[in-house]
Design a protein around this motif. Structure first.
Motif, PDB file in Angstrom:
ATOM      1  N   ARG A  14      31.017  53.086 -40.710  1.00 21.33           N
ATOM      2  CA  ARG A  14      32.207  53.674 -40.106  1.00 21.33           C
ATOM      3  C   ARG A  14      32.538  55.024 -40.745  1.00 21.33           C
ATOM      4  O   ARG A  14      32.979  55.952 -40.073  1.00 21.33           O
ATOM      5  CB  ARG A  14      33.392  52.705 -40.277  1.00 21.33           C
ATOM      6  N   ALA A  15      32.293  55.130 -42.057  1.00 21.15           N
ATOM      7  CA  ALA A  15      32.620  56.370 -42.756  1.00 21.15           C
ATOM      8  C   ALA A  15      31.602  57.474 -42.465  1.00 21.15           C
ATOM      9  O   ALA A  15      31.864  58.642 -42.737  1.00 21.15           O
ATOM     10  CB  ALA A  15      32.692  56.115 -44.261  1.00 21.15           C
ATOM     11  N   ILE A  35      35.517  57.956 -45.934  1.00 25.55           N
ATOM     12  CA  ILE A  35      35.926  57.266 -47.160  1.00 25.55           C
ATOM     13  C   ILE A  35      35.635  55.775 -47.058  1.00 25.55           C
ATOM     14  O   ILE A  35      35.867  55.160 -46.025  1.00 25.55           O
ATOM     15  CB  ILE A  35      37.432  57.453 -47.425  1.00 25.55           C
ATOM     16  N   LEU A  38      44.558  50.171 -44.996  1.00 22.85           N
ATOM     17  CA  LEU A  38      44.076  50.301 -43.614  1.00 22.85           C
ATOM     18  C   LEU A  38      44.524  51.633 -43.021  1.00 22.85           C
ATOM     19  O   LEU A  38      43.757  52.317 -42.346  1.00 22.85           O
ATOM     20  CB  LEU A  38      44.612  49.148 -42.759  1.00 22.85           C
ATOM     21  N   PHE A  61      36.590  52.269 -49.101  1.00 26.01           N
ATOM     22  CA  PHE A  61      37.479  51.729 -50.113  1.00 26.01           C
ATOM     23  C   PHE A  61      36.897  50.478 -50.748  1.00 26.01           C
ATOM     24  O   PHE A  61      36.094  49.777 -50.158  1.00 26.01           O
ATOM     25  CB  PHE A  61      38.829  51.355 -49.492  1.00 26.01           C
ATOM     26  N   PRO A 110      45.162  64.027 -44.341  1.00 26.11           N
ATOM     27  CA  PRO A 110      43.863  63.323 -44.421  1.00 26.11           C
ATOM     28  C   PRO A 110      43.092  63.326 -43.095  1.00 26.11           C
ATOM     29  O   PRO A 110      41.871  63.506 -43.108  1.00 26.11           O
ATOM     30  CB  PRO A 110      44.268  61.893 -44.800  1.00 26.11           C
ATOM     31  N   ALA A 164      38.740  47.532 -46.238  1.00 26.27           N
ATOM     32  CA  ALA A 164      39.733  48.035 -45.281  1.00 26.27           C
ATOM     33  C   ALA A 164      39.179  48.092 -43.864  1.00 26.27           C
ATOM     34  O   ALA A 164      39.343  49.079 -43.158  1.00 26.27           O
ATOM     35  CB  ALA A 164      40.258  49.408 -45.727  1.00 26.27           C
ATOM     36  N   LEU A 203      36.520  63.802 -43.712  1.00 25.12           N
ATOM     37  CA  LEU A 203      35.798  63.204 -44.834  1.00 25.12           C
ATOM     38  C   LEU A 203      35.703  61.698 -44.599  1.00 25.12           C
ATOM     39  O   LEU A 203      36.664  61.075 -44.182  1.00 25.12           O
ATOM     40  CB  LEU A 203      36.551  63.448 -46.148  1.00 25.12           C
ATOM     41  N   GLY A 250      43.476  57.127 -41.411  1.00 21.62           N
ATOM     42  CA  GLY A 250      43.763  58.549 -41.526  1.00 21.62           C
ATOM     43  C   GLY A 250      42.497  59.335 -41.842  1.00 21.62           C
ATOM     44  O   GLY A 250      42.187  60.336 -41.199  1.00 21.62           O
ATOM     45  N   SER A 251      41.736  58.835 -42.818  1.00 16.21           N
ATOM     46  CA  SER A 251      40.523  59.549 -43.208  1.00 16.21           C
ATOM     47  C   SER A 251      39.513  59.589 -42.065  1.00 16.21           C
ATOM     48  O   SER A 251      38.691  60.493 -41.982  1.00 16.21           O
ATOM     49  CB  SER A 251      39.884  58.884 -44.431  1.00 16.21           C
ATOM     50  N   LEU A 252      39.584  58.597 -41.166  1.00 18.96           N
ATOM     51  CA  LEU A 252      38.644  58.568 -40.039  1.00 18.96           C
ATOM     52  C   LEU A 252      39.080  59.492 -38.918  1.00 18.96           C
ATOM     53  O   LEU A 252      38.409  59.598 -37.901  1.00 18.96           O
ATOM     54  CB  LEU A 252      38.510  57.135 -39.509  1.00 18.96           C
TER      55      LEU A 252
END
Lengths: 258, 354
Positions: B146-147, B79, A157, B81, B72, B85, B77, A162-164
């Motif tokens: 969301r990504a 992502i 999560l 999973f 990150p 998540a 970017l 973090g990536s978001l």
């Protein structure tokens, strides 16, 4: 098997039933059951200032212990969980388990030795009492949190947050804290139950004016039996209430994580 | 190039595992699938790009910008999973709106955009549902929306389908391609599922032992693998040691075969690769068509599995593997068309001594 189970249940329940019966009994001396019925002892509880003080002390100790446990435990559990090195995590877990493994009595004697010195003359003070409770209860909260962080896949999560684009503060307050809210609550129920029932350490490190409720109970049993029974029933009710709330929270948490 | 790995090396501390000297480019709008067995380094590659790991050496560029040292949350970017998540305490719409929230987009605006993003992945009307009340496929769609909602510079998919059952997997696979095409975004998709890789990848990169063995369109990978490892990884294969006899002919343990030998001098050792479905079963050697060696041997095994019939034929010491779609007759001989034979260099890549 069934018979054994019932016998065991009776064995468990009998003392508790006796306490309840005793709290409503008028006279109880040298007989198996008390004689007469009265609410006198419960009325006497409300009149007893040292009991009320002990009750307030216990509530205060439980509340402050819970707050400190969350403030220390949540960041500590988080740090242990995000620490990727296996050895560090193992060491952290071990340290968090130590107070559980070491008998409370040993801890209390240590406190007495250390805090009756001239340099640290804090024996008998409320902060020290609370500190003791924190040491004893924190591992339980820590372990609840660590186990739930694993099952809730908190690392994933966080990585995704973090990536978001979420920085550390956003991740901690938007994701970590809300995700763990049920865990914190159910951990705190355990903490409260332990803290409210804690006797060994409190009995040794508390002062005359800040005795906790269980410490007071011991004194009460030197007096009238009915009074002591009534006071014990109050403690018992609190423990049952805590367990019920705990079960409820755990169920809500279980439903939320599907 | 949207994404560019240049000589990237990363070794997991205290082990021999990692990725070594990886060069890889992904163009704008391209869907590149990285495939390899577990431990091949494919997920490591994704983590390096995402910033969860930092390369020991080499550079990773996104739109020409070096990502080194960027955490990150500064890499921009998207992502997805394997475990979805999703944030369990947020509705589908709040999940999708989250990247906009941390970017300071106003509440109304971000909920509007989240609604649009959910529509695009076919989840209109699910905005207020909690993740726990969504199926696995729906949760993965939310994760995908969301990504993409914050228009990232690239999309990273980490085995996004492996938690789904077989039927949903195929459906979701097509959905990912559709949404990816829609967004026209450079995409790195990591998987261990060969069929998934071959069917959706614009190009497929095969990794083994932390090294990039070949990056090519699926058909090239299948028909013209660079070596034995790639050949056997991307499908069933007959591979025979052979020697170039003269122009247009090779000799093998079971006789001479004709094929294209351009580029190979006479006498050089090669591996002859033939995919099983290229081998033509014959009821009698006389049925052979003009081109290609005809071989007779003992039929060892003959298994009918509906759409495919698999057979094995022993030719002296060699067992030949064949597959046929519609052939129902006896198999007394086989023909190997010249254009079905692909010659490989016998010097196989040997990753980290395995």
């Amino acid at each position: 098997m069934a018979v054994l189970t019932y016998l065991y249940l009776i064995y468990l329940a009998a003392p508790i039933l006796l306490l309840v019966v005793g709290s409503f009994g008028e006279v109880w001396a040298n007989s198996l059951l008390p004689t007469g019925a009265t609410l006198h002892w419960y009325a006497a509880l409300l009149d007893d200032s040292s009991l009320l003080r002990a009750f307030r002390t216990s509530l205060m100790v439980v509340s402050v212990t819970s707050v400190i446990d969350v403030l220390v435990g949540l960041p500590a559990a988080y740090a242990l969980h995000t620490q990727s090195r296996r050895s560090v995590r193992f060491a952290g877990r071990l340290v968090s388990l130590l107070p559980v493994a070491v008998p409370e009595l040993t801890l209390a004697f240590g406190f007495i030795l250390l805090f009756s010195t001239d340099a640290l003359p804090w024996l008998g003070s409320s902060p020290l009492l609370i500190a003791g409770h924190v040491v004893l209860t924190l591992p339980y909260l820590l372990n609840t949190l660590l186990a739930d962080m694993e099952t809730l896949r908190l690392a994933d999560l966080e990585a995704v947050a973090g990536s978001l684009g979420a920085g550390f503060a956003s991740r901690f307050f938007d994701i970590v804290v809300p995700t763990l809210r049920h865990s914190v609550l159910s951990g705190l129920i355990t903490v409260a139950a332990l803290s409210i029932g804690e006797f060994q350490l409190s009995n040794l490190v508390s002062g005359f004016l800040n005795r906790t409720y269980p410490t007071f109970l011991l004194q009460a049993f030197y007096g009238a039996t009915g009074f002591a029974c009534a006071a014990t029933v109050v403690l018992l009710s609190l423990a049952v209430a805590a367990a019920a709330i705990g079960a409820f929270v755990a169920r809500a948490g279980g439903a939320a994580r599907g | 190039m949207a994404i560019h790995f240049q000589n990237v090396t990363y070794r997991y501390p205290g082990s021999d595992a990692g990725v070594f000297d990886v060069d890889l480019e992904i163009a704008d709008g391209e869907l590149l699938v990285v495939i390899g067995p577990s431990g091949s380094g494919k997920t490591t590659l994704l983590k390096l790009l995402a910033g969860f790991l930092e390369a020991d050496s080499g550079r990773i560029l996104v739109d020409g910008r070096n990502l080194a040292g960027l955490p990150p949350h500064r890499r921009d970017l998207g992502i997805v999973f394997q475990s979805y998540a999703l944030f369990q305490h947020m509705t589908a719409a709040q999940n999708v709106a989250y990247p906009l929230k941390v970017r300071g987009v106003s509440r109304q605006q971000r909920l509007d955009q989240a609604g649009l993003a959910l529509n695009r992945v076919g989840l209109a009307g699910f905005a207020d549902r909690m993740p726990v009340s969504l199926s696995g496929g729906q949760q993965q769609r939310v994760a995908l929306a969301r990504a993409l909602v914050f228009s990232p510079r690239a999309l990273l998919l980490d085995e996004p389908l492996s938690a789904l059952d077989a039927f949903r997997r195929v459906e979701m696979r097509d959905e990912i391609v559709r949404v990816q095409r829609d967004a026209a975004i450079a995409t790195l998709h990591v998987t261990h599922d060969l069929e998934e890789a071959m069917s959706i990848g614009d190009r497929v990169a095969v990794m083994h032992g932390g090294r990039m063995l070949q990056v090519a369109p699926p058909q090239v990978l299948y028909d013209a693998p660079v070596d034995r490892t790639v050949a056997s990884f991307v499908g069933k294969a007959n591979m025979w040691d052979a020697t170039i006899r003269d122009a247009g002919h090779i000799s093998t343990a079971f006789g001479m075969l004709s094929c294209d030998t351009a580029g190979w001098p006479s006498g050089s050792a090669v591996i002859a690769l033939v995919r099983p479905e290229r081998i033509v079963p014959l009821a009698s050697p006389d049925d052979a068509r003009a081109d290609g060696a005809v071989l007779t041997g003992e039929l060892r095994r003959d298994r009918f599995a509906g759409p495919i019939r698999r057979f094995e034929m022993a030719l002296s010491e060699t067992v030949l593997l064949g597959e046929s779609g519609g052939y129902r007759g006896d198999i007394a001989a086989v023909q190997i068309p010249a254009n079905a034979i692909r010659l490989l260099s016998p010097s196989t890549f040997n990753p980290s001594g395995v």
